[in-house]
Motif scaffolding. Structure first.
Motif, short mmCIF file in Angstrom:
data_model
loop_
_atom_site.label_atom_id
_atom_site.label_comp_id
_atom_site.label_asym_id
_atom_site.label_seq_id
_atom_site.Cartn_x
_atom_site.Cartn_y
_atom_site.Cartn_z
N ASN A 114 27.11 -22.64 8.93
CA ASN A 114 28.51 -22.26 9.00
C ASN A 114 28.74 -21.16 10.04
O ASN A 114 29.20 -20.07 9.73
N ASN A 115 28.37 -21.48 11.30
CA ASN A 115 28.57 -20.56 12.42
C ASN A 115 27.83 -19.24 12.21
O ASN A 115 28.41 -18.15 12.34
N SER A 116 26.55 -19.33 11.91
CA SER A 116 25.73 -18.12 11.72
C SER A 116 25.68 -17.31 13.02
O SER A 116 25.56 -17.87 14.11
N SER A 117 25.74 -16.01 12.88
CA SER A 117 25.67 -15.13 14.04
C SER A 117 24.25 -14.60 14.25
O SER A 117 23.99 -13.90 15.23
N ASP A 118 23.34 -14.92 13.35
CA ASP A 118 21.95 -14.50 13.51
C ASP A 118 21.12 -15.67 14.04
O ASP A 118 21.63 -16.60 14.64
N SER A 121 31.27 -24.67 14.82
CA SER A 121 31.52 -23.65 15.83
C SER A 121 32.32 -22.48 15.28
O SER A 121 32.53 -21.48 15.97
N GLN A 122 32.79 -22.61 14.03
CA GLN A 122 33.47 -21.51 13.35
C GLN A 122 33.20 -21.63 11.86
O GLN A 122 32.73 -22.66 11.38
N ASN A 123 33.48 -20.56 11.14
CA ASN A 123 33.25 -20.56 9.69
C ASN A 123 34.32 -21.42 9.02
O ASN A 123 35.48 -21.03 8.93
N MET A 124 33.92 -22.60 8.57
CA MET A 124 34.86 -23.57 8.01
C MET A 124 35.10 -23.38 6.52
O MET A 124 35.99 -23.98 5.96
N GLY A 125 34.27 -22.56 5.88
CA GLY A 125 34.45 -22.32 4.45
C GLY A 125 33.46 -23.09 3.60
O GLY A 125 32.98 -24.17 3.96
N TYR A 126 33.16 -22.51 2.46
CA TYR A 126 32.18 -23.07 1.52
C TYR A 126 32.61 -24.46 1.04
O TYR A 126 31.81 -25.40 1.03
N GLY A 127 33.86 -24.59 0.63
CA GLY A 127 34.34 -25.87 0.12
C GLY A 127 34.33 -26.95 1.18
O GLY A 127 34.03 -28.12 0.89
N TYR A 128 34.65 -26.58 2.42
CA TYR A 128 34.63 -27.56 3.52
C TYR A 128 33.23 -28.14 3.69
O TYR A 128 33.07 -29.35 3.87
N ASN A 129 32.22 -27.28 3.62
CA ASN A 129 30.85 -27.76 3.75
C ASN A 129 30.44 -28.66 2.59
O ASN A 129 29.66 -29.60 2.77
N LYS A 130 30.97 -28.37 1.42
CA LYS A 130 30.72 -29.27 0.29
C LYS A 130 31.29 -30.66 0.57
O LYS A 130 30.65 -31.69 0.33
N LEU A 184 24.39 -19.47 6.13
CA LEU A 184 25.24 -18.54 6.87
C LEU A 184 24.49 -17.22 6.98
O LEU A 184 24.39 -16.47 6.01
N ASN A 185 23.92 -16.97 8.16
CA ASN A 185 23.16 -15.74 8.40
C ASN A 185 22.05 -15.53 7.37
O ASN A 185 21.96 -14.50 6.72
N VAL A 186 21.20 -16.54 7.24
CA VAL A 186 20.12 -16.49 6.24
C VAL A 186 18.75 -16.56 6.90
O VAL A 186 17.78 -17.02 6.30
N SER A 187 18.64 -16.08 8.13
CA SER A 187 17.38 -16.19 8.86
C SER A 187 16.23 -15.50 8.13
O SER A 187 15.08 -15.92 8.23
N HIS A 225 21.46 -22.93 -2.04
CA HIS A 225 21.85 -21.98 -1.00
C HIS A 225 20.66 -21.56 -0.15
O HIS A 225 19.55 -21.39 -0.65
N GLY A 226 20.93 -21.35 1.14
CA GLY A 226 19.88 -21.00 2.08
C GLY A 226 19.30 -19.62 1.88
O GLY A 226 18.26 -19.28 2.46
N ASP A 227 19.96 -18.77 1.08
CA ASP A 227 19.42 -17.42 0.83
C ASP A 227 18.38 -17.40 -0.29
O ASP A 227 17.93 -16.34 -0.71
#
Length: 238
Positions: A40-44, A68-77, A12-15, A96-98
């Motif tokens: 998770n719908n990154s804006s970057d 297409s939208q931020n579904m939440g951390y748990g949803y991605n799990k 999530l925005n970890v470019s 984590h991507g960061d």
């Protein structure tokens, strides 16, 4: 596809961080495992950076799953759990991507997963690193909540809040995770589910790294959700 180990990376925005993570994965010869990136719908420019890295590093076993939208951390799990079960993986590792968690710890995690259902990297086993690098609020709050959970569960783990986790996939089929939270509390809920089922948990030391990364979880919401889950799992489920 390597159906032994699946590495799931949340982005999530970890470019600005994701390349260093992939370089670490390459350094420790971990790119031979199957990898999914949950965007998770990154804006970057995260997705484009991953796409370019895939070509540049010739990563053939990498799939990006975007929302297409931020579904939440748990949803991605949950999406990752479903993916691992559907494709018959034996182990799944979350990172984590960061690049907050060390890719170098994946080998130790895989080793411990040979005898444990859930394994996580604990920052509080490295006392000097956690004291120097963890934000002060978290440094005092995490041990406080850990003591409460240890007291009500009868366990003695060093922390419950690390996102660097691995599971044996066969154990995931025993847990109805679809009914669990779609936010950050899912990590604690899954740990509680493992404890209730008398499955084993392994932990090992990792350094604490935050850098410029800032948590997006409101502290009051997180605290309220945590107390609610402690009450539900260790009182109402008895």
């Amino acid at each position: 596809m390597n159906n032994d180990v699946l590495i799931s990376i949340f982005t999530l925005n970890v470019s600005e961080f994701i390349e260093s993570l992939f370089l670490d994965l390459k350094k420790y010869e971990l790119l031979n495992y199957s990898i999914i990136c949950l965007n998770n719908n990154s804006s970057d420019d995260t997705v484009n950076v991953i796409s370019n890295l895939k070509k540049k590093m010739d990563i053939k076993n990498l799939e990006v799953i975007s929302h297409s939208q931020n579904m939440g951390y748990g949803y991605n799990k949950k999406v990752s759990f479903d993916y691992a079960i559907k494709n018959n993986f034996k182990k799944i590792i979350f990172i984590h991507g960061d690049n907050q968690y060390p890719a170098s710890g994946i080998d130790e995690m895989l080793r411990l997963l040979e005898k444990h259902s859930l394994v996580y990297g604990s920052r509080f086993l490295d006392a000097e690193s956690v004291k120097e690098n963890m934000p002060k609020l978290k440094y005092f709050a995490n041990p406080f909540f850990t003591k409460i959970i240890n007291f009500v569960s009868g366990k003695n783990y060093s922390e419950y809040f690390s996102g660097f986790r691995g599971y044996r996939v066969e154990e995931l089929t025993k847990i109805n995770y679809d009914n669990l939270s779609n936010n950050f509390v899912l990590d604690q809920q899954m740990m509680f589910e493992v404890i209730i089922r008398n499955l084993t948990i392994g932990e090992f030391k990792i350094p604490t790294v935050y850098g410029n990364q800032v948590s997006k979880v409101p502290p009051f919401f997180y605290t309220l959700s945590l107390f609610k889950n402690i009450l539900f799992y260790f009182i109402l489920k008895k």
